[in-house]
Scaffold this motif. Structure first.
Motif, mmCIF file in Angstrom:
data_model
loop_
_atom_site.group_PDB
_atom_site.id
_atom_site.type_symbol
_atom_site.label_atom_id
_atom_site.label_comp_id
_atom_site.label_asym_id
_atom_site.label_seq_id
_atom_site.Cartn_x
_atom_site.Cartn_y
_atom_site.Cartn_z
ATOM 1 N N UNK A 157 0.826 -1.273 -0.073
ATOM 2 C CA UNK A 157 -0.034 0.199 -0.022
ATOM 3 C C UNK A 157 0.839 1.098 -0.057
ATOM 4 N N UNK A 158 1.910 1.328 0.870
ATOM 5 C CA UNK A 158 2.872 2.429 0.848
ATOM 6 C C UNK A 158 3.667 2.691 -0.499
ATOM 7 N N UNK A 159 3.816 1.462 -1.247
ATOM 8 C CA UNK A 159 4.578 1.763 -2.473
ATOM 9 C C UNK A 159 3.536 2.231 -3.511
ATOM 10 N N UNK A 160 2.210 1.662 -3.570
ATOM 11 C CA UNK A 160 1.020 2.180 -4.322
ATOM 12 C C UNK A 160 0.997 3.807 -4.089
ATOM 13 N N UNK A 161 1.023 3.976 -2.614
ATOM 14 C CA UNK A 161 0.619 5.313 -2.583
ATOM 15 C C UNK A 161 1.986 6.270 -2.977
ATOM 16 N N UNK A 162 2.910 5.836 -2.778
ATOM 17 C CA UNK A 162 4.280 6.608 -2.996
ATOM 18 C C UNK A 162 4.238 6.914 -4.738
ATOM 19 N N UNK A 163 3.839 5.813 -5.340
ATOM 20 C CA UNK A 163 3.928 5.471 -7.226
ATOM 21 C C UNK A 163 2.691 6.696 -7.503
ATOM 22 N N UNK A 164 1.516 6.575 -6.850
ATOM 23 C CA UNK A 164 0.330 7.282 -7.269
ATOM 24 C C UNK A 164 0.614 8.910 -6.890
ATOM 25 N N UNK A 165 1.331 9.266 -5.980
ATOM 26 C CA UNK A 165 1.666 10.839 -5.588
ATOM 27 C C UNK A 165 2.575 11.156 -6.853
ATOM 28 N N UNK A 199 13.683 18.637 -8.092
ATOM 29 C CA UNK A 199 12.082 17.992 -7.632
ATOM 30 C C UNK A 199 11.650 16.900 -8.663
ATOM 31 N N UNK A 200 11.772 16.849 -9.874
ATOM 32 C CA UNK A 200 11.449 15.917 -10.724
ATOM 33 C C UNK A 200 12.388 14.812 -10.729
ATOM 34 N N UNK A 201 13.491 15.164 -10.516
ATOM 35 C CA UNK A 201 14.495 13.815 -10.511
ATOM 36 C C UNK A 201 14.225 12.958 -9.252
ATOM 37 N N UNK A 202 14.083 13.729 -8.003
ATOM 38 C CA UNK A 202 13.697 13.080 -6.733
ATOM 39 C C UNK A 202 12.432 12.010 -7.013
ATOM 40 N N UNK A 203 11.367 12.829 -7.514
ATOM 41 C CA UNK A 203 9.969 12.478 -7.796
ATOM 42 C C UNK A 203 10.030 11.236 -8.648
ATOM 43 N N UNK A 204 10.473 11.351 -9.658
ATOM 44 C CA UNK A 204 10.508 10.234 -10.681
ATOM 45 C C UNK A 204 11.298 9.038 -10.420
ATOM 46 N N UNK A 205 12.517 9.168 -9.669
ATOM 47 C CA UNK A 205 13.289 8.333 -9.346
ATOM 48 C C UNK A 205 12.560 7.582 -8.228
ATOM 49 N N UNK A 206 11.825 8.096 -7.235
ATOM 50 C CA UNK A 206 11.155 7.428 -6.147
ATOM 51 C C UNK A 206 9.880 6.564 -7.019
ATOM 52 N N UNK A 207 9.223 7.106 -7.683
ATOM 53 C CA UNK A 207 8.294 6.563 -8.532
ATOM 54 C C UNK A 207 8.622 5.143 -9.137
ATOM 55 N N UNK A 208 9.744 5.248 -10.092
ATOM 56 C CA UNK A 208 10.309 3.744 -10.274
ATOM 57 C C UNK A 208 10.806 2.722 -9.378
ATOM 58 N N UNK A 209 11.463 3.570 -8.264
ATOM 59 C CA UNK A 209 11.858 2.599 -7.365
ATOM 60 C C UNK A 209 10.696 1.932 -6.568
ATOM 61 N N UNK A 210 9.804 2.956 -6.061
ATOM 62 C CA UNK A 210 8.566 2.285 -5.285
ATOM 63 C C UNK A 210 7.741 1.402 -6.279
#
Ligand code: HEM
Ligand SMILES: Nc1nc2c(c(=O)[nH]1)N[C@H]1C(S)=C(S)[C@@H](COP(=O)(O)O)O[C@H]1N2
Ligand SMILES: [Mo]
Length: 379
Positions: free
Chosen positions: A28-36, A60-71
């Motif tokens: 659920x945490x991974x989906x929430x991070x990916x969704x945001x 900002x976008x670097x961290x966000x999209x990196x997190x997206x693919x990691x999560x």
């Protein structure tokens, strides 16, 4: 005759809500991070006319999209263990009576939507991050639409199971296992193996954004180096850029209504030069930072008296494809760090990095950092 299995045909004590509640919380945490972060990426690429996408922080976008693919990648082993843990429930028979059957069918339907949309997100995301497009449909619009379905179904699922999750999570993981039924793998062992798998895939992808990890990130596409320490996503040959157009005949054209200015690369070098440390942050999750030097886009726009609030169309020497032109929102066009770069790490741009000049702006998805720029047009 084919025998449909029954719940009781899956006797493993590893299949327990005490296990699935723990795995489920992390899923659920991974989906929430990916969704945001996914919606952040959508905003960056489909700008909201009422709320401009910000130009800061530059990373900002670097961290966000990196997190997206990691999560998103970490969710894959979690999803597999979760599905295995509840597999027997697919064969549960409803109790007698039409009301019980209706409730059962409704619950099954919501689970079917959740599983199908969840698997769709993970499969399409993984393929896209690996730059593999085996489907005909548009990745972005389908991944975006199904994200809302998946998260909607997830919210319903959590609401329906909240009591059970709370209870199972509070109980020690294995106190209800009769000693004589335990197999070679304990529930703790299963959970530890799951966390190990999550850690492994995370390390294997994180290096695409966290440079020191590059060498261990075997899943990280584009984890190799390129000129100036920045990987090359699509080369001039792949983009079918005519190399002769990048030579002495090259002109950068600035267009504002009937007003036009043409500049050679040598003339661009005569204008005020600005340097900035900015990342290329690919939507596919890899990123790398470099020191770019060139002319502020705002300086160029002033040469044709462009209004401060105008959006700008950026056109490439590349003739075809989705990245041949992009729109630069007014707040990006006027930002002090938005450059038409001529150099990377003090050297002339490599042809594959966009020579003679390329756009580089803060907090901007890589896909919008147009290479081989030949025209800036005031809209
Ligand atoms: C876990 C559930 C997931 C959710 C809820 C989710 C959600 C989203 C959303 C809303 C977007 C924005 C789409 C748009 O720009 O219109 C997006 C983009 C993206 N997602 Fe996911 N995603 C998930 C899983 C994944 C996974 C597993 C991966 C890869 C391993 C992934 C890779 C990507 C990529 C590469 C993009 C950028 C696509 C582009 O702009 O071209 N996603 N995601
Ligand atoms: N004209 C043009 N510009 C482009 C692209 C392209 O294919 N054509 N690719 C974009 C993408 S998806 C990324 S991530 C960055 C990568 O820049 P680099 O190859 O210099 O690292 O360039 C962007 N600019
Ligand atoms: Mo990209």
């Amino acid at each position: 005759m084919i025998q449909v299995p029954r719940e009781a045909d899956f006797p493993s004590t590893l299949r327990s809500s005490r296990v699935t509640s723990r795995v489920g919380v992390w899923l659920g945490i991974c989906f929430a991070v990916a969704f945001l972060t996914g919606n952040f990426s959508h905003w960056a690429q489909s700008p909201d006319p009422w709320l401009a996408f910000p130009t800061r922080p530059v990373w900002g976008y670097r961290v966000s999209q990196g997190l997206h693919v990691i999560a998103g990648t970490a969710a894959i082993p979690l999803m597999l263990v979760k599905l295995w843990g509840v597999f027997h429930k697919f064969f549960a028979r409803p109790e007698r009576g039409w009301k019980a059957i209706l409730v059962h069918l409704g619950e099954r339907l919501s689970i079917a939507v959740l599983v199908a949309s969840g698997l769709f997100m993970l499969a399409t995301g993984l393929c896209n991050a690996a730059q593999w497009y085996p489907w005909e449909f548009s990745f972005r619009s389908s991944h975006y639409a199904v994200a809302w379905v998946a998260v909607g179904a997830l919210v319903v699922h959590i609401a329906l199971k909240a009591g059970l999750i709370k209870q199972a999570y509070a109980e020690p993981v294995d106190t209800d296992v009769p000693p004589d039924t335990a197999g070679p793998l304990t529930r703790r062992g299963l959970l530890r193996t799951t966390w190990l798998a999550v850690g492994t895939v995370t390390l294997a992808t994180a290096g695409a954004t966290i440079t020191p990890l590059r060498k261990v990130s075997v899943f990280g596409t584009h984890s190799g180096d390129g000129p100036g320490g920045i990987p090359i996503n699509r080369s001039a040959v792949q983009a079918a850029v005519d190399k002769s157009a990048t030579g002495p005949d090259f002109r950068l054209e600035l267009v504002h209504g009937t007003q036009t200015v043409q500049l050679r690369r040598s003339e661009l070098e005569q204008l005020e030069q600005v340097s900035a440390e900015l990342p290329i942050s690919c939507v596919e999750g890899w990123s790398a930072s470099g020191r770019w030097t060139g002319v502020r886009v705002a300086t160029l726009l002033d040469l044709v008296d462009a209004p401060e609030d105008a959006d700008i169309r950026v056109a490439s020497l590349q003739q075809r494809g989705a990245f041949a032109t992009t729109t630069l929102q007014a707040n990006f066009a006027r930002d002090d760090l938005t450059l038409l770069a001529l150099k990377l790490e003090g050297e002339d741009l490599n042809l594959d990095h966009g020579f003679p000049c390329r756009l580089i702006a803060p907090n901007r998805p890589g896909v919008l950092q147009t290479k081989w720029v030949t025209r800036l047009e005031v809209l």
